[in-house]
Design an enzyme around this catalytic site. Structure first.
Site, mmCIF file in Angstrom:
data_model
loop_
_atom_site.group_PDB
_atom_site.id
_atom_site.type_symbol
_atom_site.label_atom_id
_atom_site.label_comp_id
_atom_site.label_asym_id
_atom_site.label_seq_id
_atom_site.Cartn_x
_atom_site.Cartn_y
_atom_site.Cartn_z
ATOM 1 N N ARG A 16 0.828 -1.200 0.000
ATOM 2 C CA ARG A 16 0.000 0.000 0.000
ATOM 3 C C ARG A 16 0.866 1.255 0.000
ATOM 4 O O ARG A 16 2.012 1.238 0.447
ATOM 5 C CB ARG A 16 -0.912 0.019 1.225
ATOM 6 C CG ARG A 16 -0.179 -0.066 2.549
ATOM 7 C CD ARG A 16 -1.094 0.111 3.727
ATOM 8 N NE ARG A 16 -1.549 1.491 3.843
ATOM 9 C CZ ARG A 16 -2.335 1.922 4.839
ATOM 10 N NH1 ARG A 16 -2.751 1.088 5.780
ATOM 11 N NH2 ARG A 16 -2.714 3.177 4.888
ATOM 12 N N ASP B 91 0.415 5.527 1.034
ATOM 13 C CA ASP B 91 -0.459 6.400 1.804
ATOM 14 C C ASP B 91 -1.077 7.502 0.947
ATOM 15 O O ASP B 91 -0.656 7.735 -0.197
ATOM 16 C CB ASP B 91 0.330 7.039 2.953
ATOM 17 C CG ASP B 91 0.692 6.036 4.029
ATOM 18 O OD1 ASP B 91 0.007 5.006 4.147
ATOM 19 O OD2 ASP B 91 1.674 6.287 4.753
ATOM 20 N N TYR C 61 12.267 3.389 -3.749
ATOM 21 C CA TYR C 61 11.499 4.611 -3.571
ATOM 22 C C TYR C 61 12.396 5.803 -3.889
ATOM 23 O O TYR C 61 13.617 5.743 -3.723
ATOM 24 C CB TYR C 61 11.007 4.752 -2.123
ATOM 25 C CG TYR C 61 9.786 3.947 -1.780
ATOM 26 C CD1 TYR C 61 8.509 4.497 -1.903
ATOM 27 C CD2 TYR C 61 9.904 2.645 -1.300
ATOM 28 C CE1 TYR C 61 7.380 3.762 -1.564
ATOM 29 C CE2 TYR C 61 8.778 1.899 -0.963
ATOM 30 C CZ TYR C 61 7.525 2.470 -1.099
ATOM 31 O OH TYR C 61 6.414 1.743 -0.775
ATOM 32 N N ARG D 191 9.759 8.108 4.693
ATOM 33 C CA ARG D 191 9.494 9.508 5.038
ATOM 34 C C ARG D 191 10.186 9.921 6.330
ATOM 35 O O ARG D 191 10.642 11.071 6.458
ATOM 36 C CB ARG D 191 7.990 9.744 5.119
ATOM 37 C CG ARG D 191 7.290 9.659 3.763
ATOM 38 C CD ARG D 191 5.778 9.571 3.894
ATOM 39 N NE ARG D 191 5.243 10.676 4.667
ATOM 40 C CZ ARG D 191 4.011 10.699 5.178
ATOM 41 N NH1 ARG D 191 3.192 9.665 4.992
ATOM 42 N NH2 ARG D 191 3.600 11.740 5.866
#
Length: 247
Positions: A51, A53, A111, A198
């Site tokens: 998933r 966000d 990422y 993050r």
């Protein structure tokens, strides 16, 4: 037949990837499109590599689903894109073995995090890059990165609201590059915890401003406490870039 698709999406107007009651999500749009394509009474389940966000984007998210339709691989993207909204695009489809699983077959994920360094906000980047106009000591940021590469317990870099017990992950690559008007952080790992990328970005930015020293990263890892690490960078600068499998 099991189909593997590589998709991109602009996360700005989505409430994340995973289906949420009463919210617009990427999974919901995909399953609605497949239901229409199959002329089915019920949704066609879609499984993703993981998933993302609310506000997070994807350049190379991977999904799989099972279908009885005999559509040629090259035509699947056209068939699905005709039914999907403009902020989701299927750009590759391939038939795979029934043992393939978009999540559990993945070996690594990449990422990238985008930062805009302009003196003033850019209205065209406000949903796609984090505006950081203040000075950063990038030599210290890059020095701090080496403490994060390798296999560690990343509890300090995981949001507290998670049910995952095993927080050991491996970061294979972590680097920063200049994009001309900003910075890009690229990270490749075996997998990532909730908000891990993050939090790493936010903490490294705090190193860049002098709030932490590069060596503090090692102490944060050993502390195994979310309170030990830095802030969480906002979602809109984050992109799931690609998912890496055996082949």
């Amino acid at each position: 037949m099991r189909m593997k698709c590589t998709i991109s999406y602009d996360g700005h107007l989505f409430y994340g990837y995973q289906v949420q009651p009463g919210q617009r999500t990427v999974q919901d749009e995909l399953e609605k499109a497949l239901q229409t394509l199959h002329k089915a009474k019920e949704r066609i389940p879609v499984v993703s590599s993981g998933r993302t966000d609310s506000g997070v984007h994807a350049v190379g998210q991977t999904i799989h689903f099972d279908s009885p339709l005999s559509i040629p691989e090259a035509k699947w993207p056209y068939a699905l894109n005709a039914l999907l909204p403009d902020d989701i695009s299927v750009h590759k489809a391939e038939a795979v073995d029934d043992q393939f699983h978009a999540r559990f077959s993945a070996k690594r994920k990449e990422y990238r995090y985008m930062i805009y360094r302009g003196k003033h906000p850019d209205v065209f980047k406000r949903y796609y890059a984090y505006h950081v106009p203040y000075d950063l000591d990038m030599e210290k940021v890059k020095e701090a990165c080496r403490y994060l590469v390798g296999t560690h317990d990343f509890t300090s870099f995981c949001a507290t609201k998670t049910e995952v017990k095993d927080k050991v992950r491996t970061v294979h690559e972590l680097e920063w590059s200049d994009t001309g008007d900003g910075l890009q952080m690229r990270i490749v790992g075996s997998g990532f915890l909730y908000n891990m990328v993050r939090i790493i970005v936010g903490t490294l930015l705090d190193v860049g401003t002098g709030k932490f020293s590069p060596g503090d990263i090692e102490k944060m890892i050993l502390a195994r406490s979310r309170d030990a690490a830095g802030r969480t960078a906002p979602a809109h600068g984050l992109y799931l870039w690609r998912v890496i499998y055996d082949n």
